[in-house]
Design a protein around this motif. Structure first.
Motif, short mmCIF file in Angstrom:
data_model
loop_
_atom_site.label_atom_id
_atom_site.label_comp_id
_atom_site.label_asym_id
_atom_site.label_seq_id
_atom_site.Cartn_x
_atom_site.Cartn_y
_atom_site.Cartn_z
N ILE A 23 0.85 -1.18 0.00
CA ILE A 23 0.00 0.00 0.00
C ILE A 23 0.89 1.24 0.00
O ILE A 23 1.95 1.26 0.65
N SER A 24 0.47 2.25 -0.74
CA SER A 24 1.22 3.51 -0.78
C SER A 24 0.24 4.64 -1.08
O SER A 24 -0.91 4.38 -1.42
N ARG A 25 0.73 5.86 -0.96
CA ARG A 25 -0.14 7.01 -1.23
C ARG A 25 0.67 8.17 -1.77
O ARG A 25 1.87 8.28 -1.49
N ASP A 26 -0.02 9.01 -2.52
CA ASP A 26 0.55 10.25 -3.03
C ASP A 26 -0.35 11.37 -2.56
O ASP A 26 -1.41 11.62 -3.15
N ASN A 27 0.04 12.03 -1.48
CA ASN A 27 -0.83 13.07 -0.90
C ASN A 27 -0.92 14.32 -1.78
O ASN A 27 -1.88 15.08 -1.69
N ALA A 28 0.08 14.53 -2.62
CA ALA A 28 0.03 15.68 -3.53
C ALA A 28 -1.04 15.50 -4.60
O ALA A 28 -1.63 16.48 -5.08
N LYS A 29 -1.29 14.23 -4.96
CA LYS A 29 -2.27 13.94 -6.02
C LYS A 29 -3.55 13.33 -5.46
O LYS A 29 -4.46 13.00 -6.23
N ASN A 30 -3.63 13.18 -4.13
CA ASN A 30 -4.82 12.60 -3.49
C ASN A 30 -5.15 11.21 -4.03
O ASN A 30 -6.31 10.93 -4.38
N ILE A 31 -4.15 10.34 -4.09
CA ILE A 31 -4.35 9.00 -4.62
C ILE A 31 -3.76 7.97 -3.67
O ILE A 31 -2.66 8.16 -3.14
N LEU A 32 -4.50 6.90 -3.49
CA LEU A 32 -4.07 5.74 -2.72
C LEU A 32 -3.83 4.60 -3.70
O LEU A 32 -4.60 4.43 -4.64
N PHE A 33 -2.77 3.81 -3.44
CA PHE A 33 -2.42 2.71 -4.36
C PHE A 33 -2.37 1.39 -3.61
O PHE A 33 -2.11 1.34 -2.40
N LEU A 34 -2.58 0.32 -4.37
CA LEU A 34 -2.32 -1.02 -3.85
C LEU A 34 -1.67 -1.81 -4.97
O LEU A 34 -2.31 -2.09 -5.99
N GLN A 35 -0.40 -2.14 -4.78
CA GLN A 35 0.33 -2.98 -5.73
C GLN A 35 0.19 -4.42 -5.26
O GLN A 35 0.54 -4.74 -4.12
N MET A 36 -0.30 -5.28 -6.15
CA MET A 36 -0.55 -6.67 -5.80
C MET A 36 0.31 -7.57 -6.66
O MET A 36 0.20 -7.53 -7.90
N ASN A 37 1.15 -8.35 -6.04
CA ASN A 37 2.04 -9.28 -6.73
C ASN A 37 1.74 -10.72 -6.31
O ASN A 37 1.09 -10.95 -5.29
N SER A 38 2.23 -11.66 -7.09
CA SER A 38 2.05 -13.09 -6.79
C SER A 38 0.59 -13.39 -6.48
O SER A 38 0.26 -14.05 -5.48
N LEU A 39 -0.28 -12.93 -7.33
CA LEU A 39 -1.72 -13.07 -7.08
C LEU A 39 -2.17 -14.52 -7.13
O LEU A 39 -1.63 -15.33 -7.91
N LYS A 40 -3.14 -14.83 -6.30
CA LYS A 40 -3.69 -16.18 -6.17
C LYS A 40 -5.19 -16.12 -6.48
O LYS A 40 -5.83 -15.07 -6.31
N PRO A 41 -5.77 -17.24 -6.88
CA PRO A 41 -7.22 -17.25 -7.12
C PRO A 41 -8.01 -16.78 -5.90
O PRO A 41 -9.06 -16.14 -6.07
N GLU A 42 -7.53 -17.05 -4.71
CA GLU A 42 -8.25 -16.61 -3.51
C GLU A 42 -8.17 -15.11 -3.27
O GLU A 42 -8.80 -14.58 -2.34
N ASP A 43 -7.40 -14.39 -4.07
CA ASP A 43 -7.39 -12.93 -4.01
C ASP A 43 -8.55 -12.32 -4.80
O ASP A 43 -8.75 -11.10 -4.76
N THR A 44 -9.29 -13.15 -5.51
CA THR A 44 -10.44 -12.66 -6.26
C THR A 44 -11.46 -12.03 -5.32
O THR A 44 -11.90 -12.67 -4.36
N ALA A 45 -11.80 -10.76 -5.58
CA ALA A 45 -12.69 -10.02 -4.69
C ALA A 45 -12.96 -8.64 -5.29
O ALA A 45 -12.28 -8.23 -6.24
N VAL A 46 -13.93 -7.97 -4.70
CA VAL A 46 -14.08 -6.53 -4.96
C VAL A 46 -13.21 -5.80 -3.94
O VAL A 46 -13.31 -6.07 -2.74
#
Length: 114
Positions: free
Chosen positions: A70-93
């Motif tokens: 998880i990371s954020r850019d407060n100057a641009k008002n954006i929150l990020f989530l970088q997801m690696n090594s994804l698994k089928p059980e990560d399927t979600a909203v």
């Protein structure tokens, strides 16, 4: 009031990577601790990552620790989530939230499947 809009979801193969974002509008994004949550079909919504207002401290659930960032850019008002090594059980909203507030986005669907 703050409006949150998630984007970046989609279909990815197991083992792949994906980044989702959350844009904030209408309030002072930089004062809030922010979180990412997810809800899989038939399951309760779970908190998976948080980041404090200045970005200096993060927390992760055991289910994503070491794979998601998880990371954020407060100057641009954006929150990020970088997801690696994804698994089928990560399927979600995936949802973003200003922690301890009623500010939620509508979510973005991530599907991990071959």
């Amino acid at each position: 009031q703050m409006r949150l809009v998630e984007s970046g979801g989609g279909l990815v193969q197991p083992g792949g990577s994906l980044s989702v974002s959350c844009a904030a509008f209408g309030s002072i994004f930089s004062i809030y601790t922010m979180g990412w949550y997810r809800q899989a079909p038939g399951k309760q919504r779970e908190q998976i990552a948080t980041i404090i207002s200045d970005g200096s401290r993060t927390t992760y659930s055991d289910s994503v620790k070491g794979r998601f960032t998880i990371s954020r850019d407060n100057a641009k008002n954006i929150l990020f989530l970088q997801m690696n090594s994804l698994k089928p059980e990560d399927t979600a909203v995936y949802y973003c939230n200003a922690v301890n507030t009623d500010y939620w986005g509508k979510g973005t669907l991530v599907t991990v499947s071959s």
